[in-house]
Design a protein around this motif. Structure first.
Motif, PDB file in Angstrom:
ATOM      1  N   ILE A  93       0.845  -1.199   0.000  1.00 24.69           N
ATOM      2  CA  ILE A  93       0.000   0.000   0.000  1.00 24.69           C
ATOM      3  C   ILE A  93       0.880   1.249   0.000  1.00 24.69           C
ATOM      4  N   SER A  97      -1.788   5.727   2.570  1.00 26.83           N
ATOM      5  CA  SER A  97      -2.736   4.755   3.139  1.00 26.83           C
ATOM      6  C   SER A  97      -2.189   4.168   4.434  1.00 26.83           C
ATOM      7  N   ASP A 100      -2.849   6.625   7.142  1.00 30.41           N
ATOM      8  CA  ASP A 100      -4.259   6.621   7.548  1.00 30.41           C
ATOM      9  C   ASP A 100      -4.543   5.472   8.521  1.00 30.41           C
TER      10      ASP A 100
END
Length: 421
Positions: A93, A97, A100
């Protein structure tokens, strides 16, 4: 005691069976499996995330746990007042991301009122776990540890071995409410059928009151500088420094911290009614935050949100009305007494620094002191000089305090001293 086992199965049914065998033989209570086998994670005794990347299974039948939170790559259960979070973060990823997901973890840790244990495969290198260096993802996790006060309890042993390469990918993180003296972290050497080694974490389900937060010394920047200077002197004197000397110096510096006695003074428009309404609003907000962390309470959460919004609206209305009323009272006081409470509020806002006397301000003050029109139209008068002399006036001006308020003519103290020169 709560005995927890962590491993990455790499979607292998063989690794999953070996993991269950290790857990049964070692009398473990919970299994946290990252990348579990698809059919194994779908069984009723497993609780998985929304994508099936991480799952938690109860091994001991006498242990009851409930689902605390479920999201993509994250599943959390509550067992004996401890929130156990299983995490899997893919190495493919993007960095945004990944950040997050760490923010999501940070929100759970900060909002939880219980002790938190995080177990998972994070797929990065960080010095907090004992690695030689940290990459970009490791820096993000280290910032997460600094903000939340959590601690990585890895002992530096590698948890991943493949093709002659070793690294620390599987981490165990505890928050500050955990007891540091009752935690055992072990990397097992048993065969797992995977390139990841099994990690055993044993914690106590009885909170003794000792936490990382109350055993960690806190020093100010000034104290840190003093400690560095003392060590520099020790090194210059060729004194051998040992850990006991280091601890002794830090304890001495902490003992020198003066206790603050000053208290915060509320604003002039603060009232008891506003304080009570603010406390009610904060209670409603905490209730809303607790509801958001619990599943299956949609109606109760909506009702709590409505109560919080109503309390916040009433608080804003009370503050607005009180400010308006206090402003009108202040205007009436200012008309009656220019040097009263209004003047005190303004001087407190200014602090100790008085306005600078520039050229324009000096010219304005001179025009007030010596108006040209009045001097031209004024008739010649005879001044009585037998009461005081010029030297007496100079001495009186020198004795004036710099912070003395302006008189009726509005002149500054600095201007009077400048005129004497």
């Amino acid at each position: 005691m709560i005995r927890t086992l962590l491993i990455n199965n790499h979607r292998s049914i063989l690794s999953n069976d070996l993991l269950e065998e290790i857990a049964t033989r070692g009398n473990y209570d919970l299994i946290v499996a990252t990348e579990p086998h698809v059919y194994s994670a779908a069984r009723p005794q497993w609780v998985s995330d929304t994508n099936g990347d991480v799952a938690i299974r109860r091994v001991a039948e006498n242990r009851e746990y409930g689902l605390y939170r479920r999201a993509e790559g994250l599943v959390a259960v509550e067992l004996n007042e401890i929130v156990i979070i299983g995490v899997y973060i893919s190495p493919n990823i993007p960095l945004g991301s990944f950040q997050d997901k760490v923010f999501q973890l940070q929100h759970i840790v900060m909002q939880s009122h219980k002790r938190v244990l995080i177990l998972g495969d994070f797929n990065f290198s960080t010095t907090a776990a004992g690695a030689a260096s940290s990459n970009a993802r490791g820096w993000i996790l280290e910032e997460f540890l600094a903000i939340t006060g959590a601690v990585c309890i890895n002992d530096g042993m590698p948890t991943f071995k493949a093709r002659g390469h070793e690294s620390i990918l599987d981490l165990a993180i505890i928050d500050r409410r955990m007891d540091p003296n009752l935690i055992a972290f072990t990397v097992l050497s048993e065969e797992t059928g995977s390139d990841h080694l099994a990690v055993s974490v044993v914690i106590s389900d009885h909170h003794t009151g000792t936490t990382w937060q109350n055993i960690t010394p806190r020093l100010t920047n000034t104290q840190i500088q003093l400690v560095v200077r003392r060590f520099a002197r020790k090194i210059a004197e060729q004194v051998q420094i040992n850990p006991d000397m280091f601890q002794e110096i830090i304890v001495e510096e902490i003992a020198r911290v003066p206790h603050r006695t000053d208290k915060y003074h509320p604003v002039c428009w603060w009232t008891r009614e506003i304080e009570d309404q603010r406390n009610l609003m904060q209670r409603c907000r905490r209730k809303v935050q607790r509801m958001r962390t619990r599943a299956g309470m949609v109606e109760e959460s909506n009702l709590a949100i409505k109560e919080y919004r109503a309390a916040r609206k009433k608080l804003n209305f009370l503050i607005k009305q009180t400010k308006k009323r206090k402003w009108l009272e202040l205007c009436r006081v200012l008309d009656a007494d220019p040097w009263g409470s209004a003047f005190q509020i303004v001087t407190k806002r200014l602090g100790r620094h008085m306005p600078m006397l520039n050229k324009d301000t000096a010219a304005q003050q001179m025009s007030i002191l010596f108006p040209r029109e009045e001097m031209e139209n004024r008739e010649e008068i005879t001044c009585v000089r037998d009461r005081f002399t010029q030297q007496e006036v100079i001495n009186a001006v020198k004795k004036l305090n710099n912070k003395k308020t302006r008189g009726r003519m509005g002149s500054w103290r600095q201007l009077s001293r400048a005129l004497l020169k």
